[in-house]
Write a protein that holds these residues in place. Sequence first.
Motif, PDB file in Angstrom:
ATOM      1  N   TYR A   9      -0.356   4.555   0.423  1.00  0.00           N
ATOM      2  CA  TYR A   9      -1.116   6.172   0.360  1.00  0.00           C
ATOM      3  C   TYR A   9      -2.600   6.176  -0.546  1.00  0.00           C
ATOM      4  CZ  TYR A   9      -2.074   9.840  -2.666  1.00  0.00           C
ATOM      5  OH  TYR A   9      -3.154  11.479  -2.206  1.00  0.00           O
ATOM      6  N   ARG A  10      -3.646   6.567  -0.180  1.00  0.00           N
ATOM      7  CA  ARG A  10      -4.738   6.927  -0.692  1.00  0.00           C
ATOM      8  C   ARG A  10      -5.023   7.650  -1.047  1.00  0.00           C
ATOM      9  NH1 ARG A  10      -7.823   3.141   4.553  1.00  0.00           N
ATOM     10  NH2 ARG A  10      -7.276   1.352   3.835  1.00  0.00           N
ATOM     11  N   ASP A  13      -5.370  11.761   0.578  1.00  0.00           N
ATOM     12  CA  ASP A  13      -5.207  11.163   1.606  1.00  0.00           C
ATOM     13  C   ASP A  13      -4.101  13.076   1.762  1.00  0.00           C
ATOM     14  OD1 ASP A  13      -5.358   9.076   3.341  1.00  0.00           O
ATOM     15  OD2 ASP A  13      -3.767   8.006   2.522  1.00  0.00           O
ATOM     16  N   ASP A  14      -3.948  13.434   3.200  1.00  0.00           N
ATOM     17  CA  ASP A  14      -2.642  14.427   3.704  1.00  0.00           C
ATOM     18  C   ASP A  14      -1.855  14.401   2.622  1.00  0.00           C
ATOM     19  OD1 ASP A  14      -2.009  16.947   4.378  1.00  0.00           O
ATOM     20  OD2 ASP A  14      -2.963  17.066   5.922  1.00  0.00           O
ATOM     21  N   ARG A  17       1.123  13.711   5.821  1.00  0.00           N
ATOM     22  CA  ARG A  17       1.005  12.979   6.558  1.00  0.00           C
ATOM     23  C   ARG A  17       2.140  11.603   5.511  1.00  0.00           C
ATOM     24  NH1 ARG A  17      -4.384  10.279   6.133  1.00  0.00           N
ATOM     25  NH2 ARG A  17      -3.397   8.614   7.312  1.00  0.00           N
ATOM     26  N   VAL A  31       1.534   6.632   3.932  1.00  0.00           N
ATOM     27  CA  VAL A  31       1.528   7.695   5.026  1.00  0.00           C
ATOM     28  C   VAL A  31       1.584   6.676   6.139  1.00  0.00           C
ATOM     29  CG1 VAL A  31       0.821   9.141   2.967  1.00  0.00           C
ATOM     30  CG2 VAL A  31      -1.154   6.606   4.110  1.00  0.00           C
ATOM     31  N   GLU A  34      -3.475   7.042  10.438  1.00  0.00           N
ATOM     32  CA  GLU A  34      -4.660   8.083  11.521  1.00  0.00           C
ATOM     33  C   GLU A  34      -4.586   7.060  13.202  1.00  0.00           C
ATOM     34  OE1 GLU A  34      -7.928   9.669   9.755  1.00  0.00           O
ATOM     35  OE2 GLU A  34      -6.826  11.353   8.877  1.00  0.00           O
TER      36      GLU A  34
END
Length: 248
Positions: A9-10, A13-14, A17, A31, A34
């Motif tokens: 995770y960053r 991030d949504d 996801r 996550v 994409e």
Amino acid sequence: EDDIIPRGYRHGDDLRRVHWRSTARYGELMVRREEQPQRARCTVLLDTRQVAYAGAGPDSAFEWAVSGAASALVHMLERGFAVRLLTDDGNAVPGEGSDGFAGSTQESADSAGLMLDTLAVVGHSDGGGLSRAHDVLRGSNEGLLIAFFGDLDEEQTSVAARMRQRAGAGVAFVLDSARWTGDSSPAGQAAAGRAEERLRQLREAGWTAVPVPPGAELPALWQLAGQLRADTESAGNGGPTGFPGGWS
């Protein structure tokens, strides 16, 4: 679901996801990656051969070429291109991936920093030719090729012409010593005439070739290159495509 390749995770991030199975497995928030669209690619080629430049100091042709290469690579990264820096000795920066291009958008800042650091300390090479750089451009349709050349003799003009065949489009900024040193002697005038002939040969090979006079500003030359490309296309000569304008 089993083919998902997650990443850590960053910030930003949504959370929709988040891949909970991988999060449980690795013990940290993961996550879904994409799907990255294919990014247009650009190679910035810097000719560092000592035999290709006359003069020294901050106002020399070589320093202009180095500065021009730095500006070009930042310009292209800002426009979403995957970029690599290539020199005449065949060294490519950043060289992180298998193809030597800068990676995702998140990596662009790091890639730009690495390439700019390289240019900050770049010096002349002892090589006399461009064949090693040509060999790096081994694939076909390698995207946009932006080159900063010093003096080109007949042999190196031929090598540069073959480079263009390995790129989707080519823009060459050419700095000849006779113009940069202000040599008005008969020998200097003859050299200037040969430089004009080299430009013609590059254009016949498909390059958008632009001569660089002393004190020129790259944004203006970039716009000139775009106009030359447009003129070539309007004449039906199959000029290079995908030329990004809007220099800022």
